[in-house]
Design an enzyme around this catalytic site. Structure first.
Site, mmCIF file in Angstrom:
data_model
loop_
_atom_site.group_PDB
_atom_site.id
_atom_site.type_symbol
_atom_site.label_atom_id
_atom_site.label_comp_id
_atom_site.label_asym_id
_atom_site.label_seq_id
_atom_site.Cartn_x
_atom_site.Cartn_y
_atom_site.Cartn_z
ATOM 1 N N GLY A 17 0.731 -1.182 -0.092
ATOM 2 C CA GLY A 17 -0.036 0.045 -0.042
ATOM 3 C C GLY A 17 0.874 1.361 0.014
ATOM 4 O O GLY A 17 0.949 2.198 -0.998
ATOM 5 N N THR B 15 2.463 -5.540 6.613
ATOM 6 C CA THR B 15 2.842 -5.011 7.900
ATOM 7 C C THR B 15 3.130 -6.101 9.037
ATOM 8 O O THR B 15 3.735 -5.778 10.092
ATOM 9 C CB THR B 15 2.153 -3.756 8.503
ATOM 10 O OG1 THR B 15 0.763 -4.215 8.303
ATOM 11 C CG2 THR B 15 2.385 -2.495 7.683
ATOM 12 N N PRO C 264 9.832 -8.649 17.007
ATOM 13 C CA PRO C 264 11.175 -8.340 16.441
ATOM 14 C C PRO C 264 11.223 -8.621 14.842
ATOM 15 O O PRO C 264 11.969 -8.099 14.179
ATOM 16 C CB PRO C 264 11.999 -8.633 17.263
ATOM 17 C CG PRO C 264 11.231 -9.082 18.706
ATOM 18 C CD PRO C 264 9.872 -9.441 18.273
ATOM 19 N N LYS C 265 10.799 -9.782 14.687
ATOM 20 C CA LYS C 265 11.072 -10.365 13.329
ATOM 21 C C LYS C 265 10.393 -9.867 12.270
ATOM 22 O O LYS C 265 10.800 -9.164 11.378
ATOM 23 C CB LYS C 265 10.621 -11.811 13.051
ATOM 24 C CG LYS C 265 10.896 -12.732 11.958
ATOM 25 C CD LYS C 265 10.801 -14.102 12.251
ATOM 26 C CE LYS C 265 11.019 -14.975 11.150
ATOM 27 N NZ LYS C 265 11.100 -16.342 11.537
ATOM 28 N N GLN D 87 10.121 -4.536 8.507
ATOM 29 C CA GLN D 87 9.284 -3.240 8.320
ATOM 30 C C GLN D 87 10.481 -2.056 8.071
ATOM 31 O O GLN D 87 10.326 -0.950 7.149
ATOM 32 C CB GLN D 87 8.478 -2.651 9.295
ATOM 33 C CG GLN D 87 7.191 -3.433 9.502
ATOM 34 C CD GLN D 87 6.254 -2.995 8.371
ATOM 35 O OE1 GLN D 87 5.580 -1.814 8.238
ATOM 36 N NE2 GLN D 87 6.139 -3.625 7.348
ATOM 37 N N LYS E 173 4.491 2.294 19.366
ATOM 38 C CA LYS E 173 4.422 3.480 18.673
ATOM 39 C C LYS E 173 4.256 3.281 17.354
ATOM 40 O O LYS E 173 4.028 4.288 16.568
ATOM 41 C CB LYS E 173 5.658 4.387 18.962
ATOM 42 C CG LYS E 173 5.797 4.935 20.383
ATOM 43 C CD LYS E 173 7.166 5.855 20.599
ATOM 44 C CE LYS E 173 7.074 6.459 21.900
ATOM 45 N NZ LYS E 173 8.441 7.133 21.947
ATOM 46 N N GLY E 174 4.550 2.028 16.623
ATOM 47 C CA GLY E 174 4.246 1.867 15.308
ATOM 48 C C GLY E 174 5.653 1.896 14.553
ATOM 49 O O GLY E 174 6.349 2.807 15.052
ATOM 50 N N GLY F 33 5.808 1.399 10.966
ATOM 51 C CA GLY F 33 5.972 1.155 9.256
ATOM 52 C C GLY F 33 6.723 2.285 8.757
ATOM 53 O O GLY F 33 6.980 2.100 7.511
ATOM 54 N N GLU F 34 6.801 3.505 9.474
ATOM 55 C CA GLU F 34 7.079 4.665 8.761
ATOM 56 C C GLU F 34 8.687 5.240 9.124
ATOM 57 O O GLU F 34 9.439 5.687 8.283
ATOM 58 C CB GLU F 34 6.253 5.789 8.539
ATOM 59 C CG GLU F 34 4.987 5.002 7.519
ATOM 60 C CD GLU F 34 3.908 5.926 7.674
ATOM 61 O OE1 GLU F 34 3.259 6.680 7.049
ATOM 62 O OE2 GLU F 34 2.957 5.708 8.966
#
Lengths: 755, 341, 173
Positions: free
Chosen positions: A256, A484, A649-650, A655, A718-719, A721-722
């Site tokens: 995405g 994700t 962690p994997k 990511q 906290k995420g 992906g970015e």
């Protein structure tokens, strides 16, 4: 679950999955080809639609020669503005959850052409090949008007957007006296930084299969999207359907990166055709058409920084001018980060848009921050050289312990540890500060670093849990897994919360028949849906405990939920772990077949309002440059990330690895080239829009810095992906300068800019 | 994509007859370029003549010591053929620098010669292009032209030929064997592709209906001192910004024979006898290499976005010649041998 | 641009070639379908035979998502016509392994987390299966280059390399 096992015994528990590297639960489906994506639901009596796009940039359609095409046997219909039935009239019906301010583009609505590659017709036929052929012979006549697509020509037309999309914050007002502070400081730097448009290009092209289930019945809409509910509300509002009539399903999404945040036009077209023709229809876009909608906008940035002799930042100016369409104000937070990442008393931030004859830009991985951090972090590097200070030391000297934009403390911030651990792992101390001083195998070697900050966000989400007498737990929420790891981490959370083995738990997502979840974006899925999954499992656990207490001779009688733990398939007493009940016996003993709970989670505003909540990273890069030929290889990257609790962690490492690859692409090769004479993107394919291949990728390392945060959400996540993308392109640019002494300020750093 | 019929003849003369009888037809080898062009509606034949059943896939030694590469042998089978690896390693390197394992498994030797330019405008029906539609104009001149020609272009067309393999074949002076109803003939590689001139729609000198049956490599393979150097915008799976095929014969320090061909710079692989003559009989020094590079680039003209290629090509030639002579060569070429951007 | 002529876009319709029965040998089974010559091998698999494990990522040979094996060799199925593959031995991801009996590469991809969205994965695995057969990718540098025909936008390359090297090394041993 932190409450559930507040005082766990010291032994690690077999059903503690959170924080353990766990292979993807959807792995087998993906490696065997069984995972089905939107264009892969081969429902009976399927028609195929192929989209025709405008080859002009501005003007209007004067004639569509549909009759010639309709005469081809097997062609069913040509949809265009000429024959689309009356649909919803008001703009708000076309606004999706992620729509920016303005008036959304309506496909096939009017003869006006507002941007190049505007979809102007849908040709529907019995087979894909026939529809493709028919679309290729459809002749359309246009009246052409002059266009302007070049942001460079709009430098004086910038305006401050008053209406943004949700999540966009106008820059904070200036603080201190940035102009005076700049003038007085001994070390000054100012420069412009530029990148052109970039396109998401997920591997799966946008596609929608609409299954027609009969008159007055329902549509099953298999769509490529990052938010099933978002597509459903868009479709229902436009076509006047009830939610029951438009079920949106997205089990697997082939990437995405933001491109699927908004419903794309093929979804509209497939639904339109299915409703009109009363038959199932599939519409897939071509790779070329993947360049016909949103993109990371072409942006011009200006940064002015000044420091004193001690290396203390005295002034920071950061302004950005970005393109948007004529009909929407696409906004992203480009400059705000600069007022937050470093301690500085004199700051001025400015963000402007300029309208061009292009489609509205669209959030693309770390929107705004990827853009802003590139300019800021290259500028910081430039000023560090001017001040004669090591770039890492310079950042440590100006470390912000408080968010000065919001005047709030950080809920947690382990960026300093990112710097230290990243630098140690990388071997930053081996860097000779002098540019052009390091060589290896006849090539120039450069070390560069940069840093980044990204929001830690939680959205409201709902989930359902169902435990059956066979000992299996199914948890569901209409979230997404765009790669994700949602399937996996939600399974981990659910399994751990109820003390069940991973294999006994199934997480279901991507279906509007499931409880609502936000679009998958902003790195908020783990926090939002994860919290909902934990909450619903705790609720189910409470019900299970009650049932367990009804069992004959139950050792759990009279204890509270807080006094038991769900582990290893048992509910057992905290005060005596030998006293337990086997979870899978609970329903059978009570003669129940299943037990369900529905619940949800929302951010705890009271707890959060006093804090600024962010994830951070520090990136260290080694490049090797063959100066004569201008070739650059990124030979080593260490990306140290502090993003709260790492659930898996994997998958989290993956990511961040992917983010580094994105950063390498952004730094070295990605740009969508528009021929402004035509107003058309010319490299609209994967042969000429280069994304990295495996041969571009060398030694990449990820460091997760431990960070506890009880404010962001109960899970402390906290995420991920970015944040990992931030700083990568800047660090590569900075390393290229260290290697060569050449400063490139427009991405990507191609051969011709270094030779 | 157009609708079309398909037939796979089993004999060359039948294929050629069919092609002549069906003016709207096209030969299809591996299909890697033609099907792409048909999907883009750049090519729209109504009949495809499949070549896969023709007995043209052999790679065999020639009596004169050369090697015959069947037109229908795949690029992969050719690159990895023991005779090619041993005797024509320049060709092996050039083929492997192009495309991907998948495409090389499909693409045929004949098809490689026939592939068309990657010019954005040629590929995009929305823009005028003299090569696609003669007389409509060239959009690349004055448009975006990073990947376009700096040598041998015309006011009608500044497209480049995209092949890597052909650059090596040009340097090796391969001979293209073709069949037609009039019989067989041979075309020297230098005369096979053509410059755009005022007929940019013609990529090569094939006559109507002619079918490539084989590529003959002369005996001399330059197996000792050679380099194929490809510069591109990512490390693999990208067309050349500039590429160089360099092949030398050395007697001690003295160059006794030399071939130099450039890719990515012109409508055909770019060679110039004068440049090679500047090398022959001279010591293998940087000075000599630079002279040859300057000569090969003589008359080069850049456009708005590709002028850098003139200097880049010169440097690439010098580097390739250095590599070919292994003269003071300290760069760790092996580390990225297959991934030089 | 204004001095340039407008390109021709619409074309006159041509007669449509009829469909005809075609038998393809896929994963060891003969499958007969009715297609016209314009059906690519990729579309034949996905749209006519419901073998959707093979992915369409670009439809122009620019991404590798559609990689299948023909007589053991990897090709881009999007650039081949189904009629050109009659009587060849075609292997798709569905024929590489099953959930019950994974190919060692499939297991290695799971173990090394060598994918994220999964869309390029079948193509990556088919490509790697062929790589093993080709016997040329022995070092990391070689595998990097010889796997560069498969784009992964999620950027899983590091893990794909680890997965492939595990199986390459096991084969060497």
């Amino acid at each position: 679950m932190s409450q559930t096992i507040a005082n766990p015994p010291v032994v690690r528990l077999g059903t503690d999955y959170i924080g353990k590297p766990t292979s993807r639960v959807d792995g087998t489906a993906k490696v065997t080809g069984a995972a089905k994506y939107a264009a892969e639901y081969n429902v009976p009596n399927l028609l195929y639609g192929v989209v025709v796009c405008s080859h002009i940039t501005k003007g209007r359609i004067t004639k569509i020669h549909a009759a010639d095409v309709l005469a081809v046997p097997g062609v069913v219909q040509v949809f265009s503005h000429e024959n689309v039935p009356s649909l919803a009239w008001f703009d708000h019906n076309y606004k999706d959850d992620v729509a920016p301010g303005g008036s959304p583009f309506r496909p096939l609505h009017e003869p006006e052409i507002r941007f190049n590659m505007q979809p102007v017709a849908l040709v529907v036929a019995d087979t894909f090949e026939l529809a493709r052929y028919a679309a290729s012979i459809l002749e359309i006549e246009y009246e052409v008007e002059p266009h302007e697509t070049d942001l460079e020509k709009k430098r004086d037309d910038g305006y401050e957007p008053g209406r943004g999309k949700s999540g966009w914050m106008p820059p904070p007002p200036p603080r201190g006296n940035p102009n005076q502070a700049y003038r007085k400081a001994p070390h000054q730097h100012e420069a412009e930084y530029i990148h052109l448009a970039q396109h998401h290009n997920p591997m799966e092209m946008f596609a929608t299969t609409v299954e027609w289930l009969g008159d007055g019945q329902k549509l099953n809409i298999f769509d490529k999207t990052q938010g099933a509910y978002n597509v459903q509300q868009y479709i229902t509002k436009i076509f006047g359907l009830s939610k029951e009539e438009a079920r949106v399903i997205t089990k697997y999404t082939g990437g995405g990166f933001g491109s699927g945040l908004r419903p794309q036009y093929q979804a509209f077209m497939a639904v339109l055709a299915a409703l009109e023709l009363k038959q199932s229809v599939r519409v897939s876009l071509t790779r070329q058409q993947m360049f016909s909608f949103g993109h990371r906008p072409h942006t011009l940035q200006y940064v002015k920084l000044a420091a004193d002799d001690n290396g203390t930042l005295q002034a920071l100016h950061h302004s950005a001018l970005a393109e948007t369409s004529q009909f929407e104000d696409f906004t992203e937070n480009v400059v705000n980060w600069s007022g937050m990442l470093y301690q500085c008393e004199n700051v001025k931030l400015k963000y402007q848009l300029a309208k061009a004859d292009v489609f509205s830009p669209l959030d693309m991985r770390a929107p705004g921050a990827a853009t802003g951090s590139y300019a800021l972090e290259v500028a910081m590097d430039e000023l560090a050289y001017k001040a004669g200070i090591d770039p890492l030391q310079f950042r440590l000297l100006n470390y912000a312990d408080r968010d000065q934009n919001a005047d709030k403390p950080f809920s947690s911030k382990k960026l300093r540890e990112c710097y230290h651990q990243g630098a140690a792992k990388f071997g930053w101390d081996k860097r000779n500060p002098k540019p052009r001083s390091m060589r290896k195998n006849g090539k120039l070697v450069g070390y560069g670093m940069a840093t980044g900050v990204w929001d830690a966000t939680q959205k409201k989400a709902a989930a359902k849990a169902c435990f059956t007498a066979d000992g299996r737990l199914t948890v569901s929420s209409a979230s997404n897994d765009i790669g994700t790891g949602t399937y996996t981490i939600m399974t981990q959370i659910a399994a751990q919360t109820l003390g069940l083995p991973l294999e006994a738990v199934t997480f279901v997502l991507g279906d509007t028949n499931l409880p609502e979840a936000p679009v998958q974006g902003g790195s908020w899925t783990a926090a939002s849906v994860g919290s909902a999954v934990e909450a619903v499992c705790q609720d189910l656990g409470k019900s299970l405990l009650k049932l367990a207490q009804k069992m004959d001779d139950s050792p759990l009688k009279g204890v509270d939920f807080e006094d038991v733990q769900f582990v290893n398939g048992l509910i057992r007493r905290n005060d005596d772990i030998q006293q337990s009940v086997v979870i899978r016996d609970v329903l059978q003993a009570n003669g129940e077949k299943e037990l369900t709970a529905e619940s949800g989670a929302a951010p705890d505003m009271m707890k959060q309002m006093g804090y600024s909540m962010h994830a951070h990273n520090a990136v260290f890069v080694e490049v090797q440059v063959d100066e004569e030929l201008g070739t650059l290889h990124v030979t080593r990257v260490v990306n140290a990330v502090a993003a709260g609790r790492i659930l898996n962690p994997k998958t989290a490492r993956s990511q961040v690895l992917g983010s580094i690859v994105w950063g390498i692409g952004m730094a070295l090769m990605e740009e969508t080239i528009m021929d402004h004479g035509f107003g058309r993107f010319m490299n609209h394919n994967l042969a000429e829009y280069h994304i990295p291949v495996m041969a571009d990728i060398h030694d990449l390392q990820v460091v997760f810095v431990e960070e506890e945060d009880e404010i962001v959400n109960p899970l402390g996540v906290k995420g991920i992906g970015e944040v990992g993308l931030l700083g990568v392109a800047a660090a590569i640019s900075n390393a290229a300068f260290h290697a060569t002494g050449k400063r490139v300020r427009d991405l990507p750093v191609l051969i011709n800019k270094l030779m | 994509m157009n609708s079309f019929t398909y037939s796979p003849p089993t004999a060359v003369d039948a294929a050629v007859r069919e092609r002549i009888n069906r003016p709207d037809s096209a030969y299809i080898g591996g299909g890697t370029n033609l099907i792409d062009l048909m999907k883009e509606n750049v090519a729209h034949p109504t009949h495809l003549i499949g070549l896969k059943k023709l007995p043209l896939a052999e790679i065999e030694n020639l009596p004169d010591g050369g090697l015959r590469l069947g037109a229908m042998a795949t690029n992969a089978d050719t690159a990895w053929h023991p005779e090619v690896e041993k005797r024509y390693p320049l060709l092996n390197q050039a083929i492997l620098a192009g495309a991907t394992p998948q495409l090389r498994n499909m693409a045929t030797n004949g098809g490689n010669l026939m592939q068309r330019t990657r010019c954005y405008y040629f590929y995009d029906l929305a823009t005028p292009c003299n090569k696609r539609e003669p007389g409509t104009g060239c959009s690349a001149i004055g448009g975006y032209n990073r990947i376009h020609a700096i040598l041998g272009a015309s006011e009608q067309c500044i497209a480049t030929h995209p092949s890597d393999m052909c650059v090596a074949l040009a340097a090796l002076e391969a001979v293209v064997r073709v069949s037609s109803p009039q019989g067989e003939r041979s075309i020297s590689f230098a005369n096979f592709h053509r410059l755009p001139g005022d007929r940019p729609e013609l990529d090569n000198t094939l006559r109507p209906g002619e079918l490539i049956t084989a590529l003959d490599l002369p005996k001399k393979g330059f197996a000792k001192n050679f380099t194929y150097l490809k510069l591109r915008d990512r490390s693999s799976y990208a067309f050349a910004v500039v590429s160089v095929a360099a092949a030398l014969e050395l007697d001690g320090d003295i160059i006794t024979d030399a071939r130099l061909a450039l890719g990515g710079v012109a409508h055909k692989p770019w060679r110039k006898a004068e440049a090679e003559q500047l090398l022959i009989g001279k010591p293998a020094t940087l000075v000599t290499f630079r002279q040859a590079a300057a000569e090969l680039l003589a008359g080069a003209e850049g456009h708005a976005h590709n002028a850098f290629k003139i200097e880049l090509a010169k440097r690439a030639i010098v580097r390739a010649l250095k590599q070919a002579t292994e003269m003071d060569y300290v760069l760790d070429t092996n580390a990225f041998q297959n991934s030089n951007p | 641009m204004s001095q340039l002529a407008q390109p021709t876009l619409g074309r006159a319709p041509v007669a449509l070639a009829p469909t005809q029965p075609l038998t393809l040998r896929i994963n060891g089974e003969n499958r007969t379908l009715n297609v016209a010559p314009w059906t690519t091998l990729l579309d034949a698999l996905r749209e006519y035979l419901d073998l959707t494990g093979t992915k369409k990522g670009c439809d122009h040979g620019q991404c590798g998502a559609c990689t299948v094996l023909v007589n053991g060799k990897r090709i881009n199925s999007c650039l081949s016509l189904a009629v050109m593959q009659e009587s060849e031995d075609i292997t798709t991801i569905e024929g590489i392994g099953t959930a019950e009996e994974l190919h060692p590469l499939q297991q290695a991809f799971i173990d090394h987390d060598a994918f994220q969205c999964g869309y390029c994965t079948p193509g990556q695995i088919c490509s790697a299966v062929a790589l093993l057969k080709e016997g040329r990718g022995k070092t990391e540098a070689e595998v990097r280059d010889l796997m560069s025909g498969n784009l992964c936008r999620c950027g899983a390359y590091t893990n794909i390399l680890s997965a492939v090297m595990e199986v390459v090394n096991a084969q060497k041993a």
